[in-house]
Scaffold this active site. Structure first.
Site, PDB file in Angstrom:
ATOM      1  N   ASP A  35      -0.146  60.157  28.907  1.00 48.63           N
ATOM      2  CA  ASP A  35      -1.349  60.868  29.351  1.00 48.63           C
ATOM      3  C   ASP A  35      -2.435  60.841  28.285  1.00 48.63           C
ATOM      4  OD1 ASP A  35      -0.534  61.496  31.876  1.00 48.63           O
ATOM      5  OD2 ASP A  35      -0.009  63.573  31.458  1.00 48.63           O
ATOM      6  N   TRP A  73       3.398  57.414  41.197  1.00 44.30           N
ATOM      7  CA  TRP A  73       4.470  58.397  41.395  1.00 44.30           C
ATOM      8  C   TRP A  73       4.575  59.231  40.126  1.00 44.30           C
ATOM      9  CZ3 TRP A  73       8.662  58.243  45.297  1.00 44.30           C
ATOM     10  CH2 TRP A  73       9.645  59.205  45.067  1.00 44.30           C
ATOM     11  N   ASP A  74       4.218  60.507  40.228  1.00 48.55           N
ATOM     12  CA  ASP A  74       4.201  61.379  39.060  1.00 48.55           C
ATOM     13  C   ASP A  74       5.339  62.391  39.125  1.00 48.55           C
ATOM     14  OD1 ASP A  74       3.278  62.296  36.642  1.00 48.55           O
ATOM     15  OD2 ASP A  74       1.233  62.641  37.316  1.00 48.55           O
TER      16      ASP A  74
END
Length: 745
Positions: free
Chosen positions: A548, A477-478
């Protein structure tokens, strides 16, 4: 008993700490003490004096020594003569900002309270003597009832705090700031430790003096953010990893927040945490109520390391939920850094095929599988499978992956919409946007208005349809932007101050439905990596993509900072390709694997492009991680060095995991900088039994626990810059005067 109430004196005991407050003769709830476990009343600590410019309540009469501007309070408010940072600001219907909360009763309940619609620490099976204290405070003029909630977990040395507010009066009240917890410390010289950063470099550690004035951090971005984390520490000046008093606050909330430490004119320190007051304005009509999110409070006198371990235990056992709470999660490979948007079904299958041969257990298909989505400027909101791109249905691809003996996962970003999408063309009013103003773009996407139930219901229907028809065991889920245009077309002008909080409630509603209806699906939280790494998300997603930035050396610092407030089991970490895509650095495969093992462990590359030797090593690492997982994820975590404070002759980052019974330990070390003719790197271990002998699985060398913790261990094999080592220690048993290696269960 964990909670004792006697003559308006409330004492909360954990195994090693005591928290105490008292409602005095004027009805004000004063904070007396939080620290090492102690018995008796701490009221003797209060000091009364005639303080210039510190006013007195009218009820105090001629007593000029009584001032709320100087006394430690349990829940300070604006407008009663206290000019320090308040926990509560209420605006009355006539525009006045004034509150006067007086004690109105209490209740002691067995078990832990719950918060409707909000994540919260819960009572687990192994917990004992957990109790709830509810203390009522009331403003007799406005009719506002404030209930302070305390959940006491004695064995875990944790006290949770939350607040419920009920308008029992006849006028409209507007909440302009509601902090969930405030803590007044009337003595001590403290440092303020917080965790700042940016996208791809989150949770750097900053320790500064809690000097006079207010030190305030927070997020105005609609999420807890990459820039500041909703976990903070107040530590005495002399506190180290292993010694000294420290207090932590962790916010069980995923939206904008505020945390502060203020040293006042009398050298008292106030610490607080709650929803960010910026952009928050909650109208409370007669009969209506509001519940503020929870704060996890913990204290120890044994240093920062022990404080971290207390948070690790409560988050792992009493916040995370679901079938993956305690069991090992699948080793996965994600195709993002291998392909970005340039893939088809066959390319994904070939990545999975090679991964399966090396012991990887799940393939996760990342961004680009849906709608018109060959770049990041279109398609969000259209959660229909792009069968032309995949060369078949998503079910076909899932079946091919499962035929390899692997599980199948999927990337989603449900909170977002692209302007170039069918959803936006049909419902432009579903995006948060200020009328008459061009929206602020970020990554070519807008934010869907999750404060509106119809929007949440529609997107949930799209995602649940996929889960109902395609075998999917994992969702990533981003959430890839901050919220700038805070305006809902579904709310009246006077209700716009509720939108940001209602957005978070909509997010939690969506995630709770997934948790309830698809318990077999592991959800990993993500917001451009670590932009929403908080205890609130861990209630729904037991692991969160840490950053990230997948570079192993940067990850040393990122994961170090993360470890202060969050357990290893929560950290999403992968082995990626070199040169690294974020910073171009080349690091050894072993180092990348060792850093990923301090987390969920997975891969972010195309294994087909590696050498045969690298593939052989990866197969070994996968098997080793499966064997070491119980120790890594359930053991006690110890920081052995600070990568932010390296000296030229001490540039080795190290950490370790120790089993609960102290029979087994795993040490990791990374050389951050190499020099000619270097000094020999050494590191002192922690958490072992001094009177036991330990054997290195790698070398067979036997050490005493006392020597390992006092003199340390020599890292003579650590010579290459960015090189790393792993040392697996197991207890030696004594039989007939001879040592032998113990059996590890």
């Amino acid at each position: 008993m964990a909670i004792v109430a006697e003559k308006n004196l409330f004492t909360l005991h954990t195994d090693h700490s005591t928290y105490q407050m008292k409602a005095d003769d004027l009805g004000y709830l004063l904070h007396l003490y939080y620290g090492e476990r102690a018995e008796g009343s701490m009221e003797y600590l209060l000091h009364y004096g005639d303080r210039g410019f510190s006013g007195n309540p009218y009820d105090a009469g001629s007593d000029r020594t009584y001032s709320l501007d100087a006394l430690p309070q349990e829940y300070p408010v604006r407008g009663n003569g206290d000019f320090r940072m308040p926990a509560l600001i209420v605006r009355r219907e006539n525009g006045a900002v004034s509150s006067d909360l007086r004690y109105a009763g209490y209740r002691i309940l067995d078990g832990k309270y719950e918060l409707s619609g909000l994540p919260a620490v819960y009572e687990a099976e192994q917990d004992q003597d957990v109790q709830t204290l509810e203390v009522d405070l009331k403003d007799m003029e406005t009719g506002l009832l404030v209930t302070l909630l305390y959940g006491v977990f004695p064995k875990k040395d944790v006290i949770t705090r939350a607040v419920r507010l009920q308008n029992e009066g006849q006028e409209l009240l507007t909440l302009e700031s509601v902090q969930s917890a405030s803590l007044d410390l009337i003595y001590g010289d403290y440092d303020w430790i917080q965790f700042y950063g940016r996208h791809a470099m989150e949770r750097n550690v900053q320790r500064i003096p809690a000097a006079h004035g207010a030190h305030v951090i927070g997020s105005r971005r609609g999420t807890s953010s990459h820039q500041y984390n909703p976990f903070v520490i107040l530590a005495e000046k002399e506190t180290t990893e292993d010694f000294g008093a420290c207090y932590g606050m962790s916010f069980v909330y995923s939206g904008g927040f505020q945390a502060f430490a203020e040293r006042d004119q009398y050298d008292q320190t106030r610490m607080g945490m709650g929803i960010s007051p910026e952009g928050f304005s909650w109208s409370l009509k007669p009969g209506e109520s509001f519940t503020a999110p929870e704060v996890i409070l913990s204290y120890t006198g044994k240093g920062l390391g022990e404080l971290s371990r207390q948070y690790h235990r409560i988050l792992r056992h009493n916040v995370c939920r679901g079938m993956y709470k305690e069991v090992r999660r699948p080793i996965l490979i994600n195709n993002w850094e291998a392909t970005y948007f340039d893939f088809n079904g066959n390319k994904i299958y070939e990545i999975a095929k090679q991964a399966a041969e090396l012991g990887v257990e799940m393939l996760v298909l990342d961004d680009g599988w849906f709608g018109k989505r060959d770049s990041d400027d279109s398609g969000l909101g259209d959660w229909q499978v792009n069968e032309k791109k995949l060369g078949g249905t998503l079910g076909d691809l899932s079946e091919r992956i499962h035929s390899l003996g692997m599980k199948f996962g999927l990337w989603i970003e449900p909170e977002m919409v692209s302007e170039d999408s069918d959803l936006y063309r049909a419902h432009p009013d579903w995006a948060l946007a200020v009328p008459g103003k061009k929206p602020v773009r970020s990554r070519y996407q807008l934010v869907l208005d999750f404060s509106r139930k119809e929007v949440v219901d529609y997107i949930y229907g799209q995602i649940s349809s996929l889960l109902d028809t395609v075998p999917i065991e994992y969702l990533k889920w981003d959430m890839n932007r901050s919220i700038a245009d805070v305006y809902s077309n579904g709310a009246k002008p006077e209700e716009q101050g509720k939108v940001l909080h209602q957005y978070v409630l909509g997010l939690y509603d969506f995630l709770e439905r997934l948790h309830r209806n698809y318990p077999q699906v592991l959800i990993e939280g993500c917001s451009g990596g670590g932009g929403r790494f908080d205890a609130g998300m861990l209630y729904y997603t037991p692991q969160i993509w840490c950053s990230d930035n997948t570079d192993a050396i940067d990850r040393v610092c990122i994961q170090y900072g993360t470890s202060f407030g969050y357990p290893v089991s929560a950290v999403g970490a992968h082995v990626s390709a070199v040169p690294n895509h974020q910073n171009g650095r080349t690091t050894p495969l072993k180092t990348r694997a060792n850093l990923a093992m301090a987390g969920s462990f997975g891969y972010e590359l195309d294994l087909n492009r590696l050498s045969e030797e690298d593939k052989r090593q990866i197969s070994i690492y996968n098997q080793e991680f499966k064997e070491l997982w119980p120790l890594i994820h359930s053991g006690d975590y110890y920081r052995l060095s600070n990568p932010f404070c390296m000296k030229q002759d001490q540039e080795t980052a190290a950490w370790m995991h120790v089993s609960e019974d102290q029979r087994e330990a795993l040490v990791f070390a990374v050389l951050l900088n190499a020099h000619g003719n270097p000094s020999v790197p050494r590191v002192r271990l922690k958490g072992l039994k001094a009177d036991r002998m330990y054997c290195s699985r790698e070398t067979g060398t036997v050490y005493s626990g006392a020597a390992l913790m006092s003199a340390g261990i020599v890292l003579s094999d650590l010579k290459q810059e960015y090189g790393s080592i792993r040392i697996h220690l197991t207890e030696m048993k004594q039989e007939n005067g001879q040592s032998r290696e113990g059996e590890i269960q």
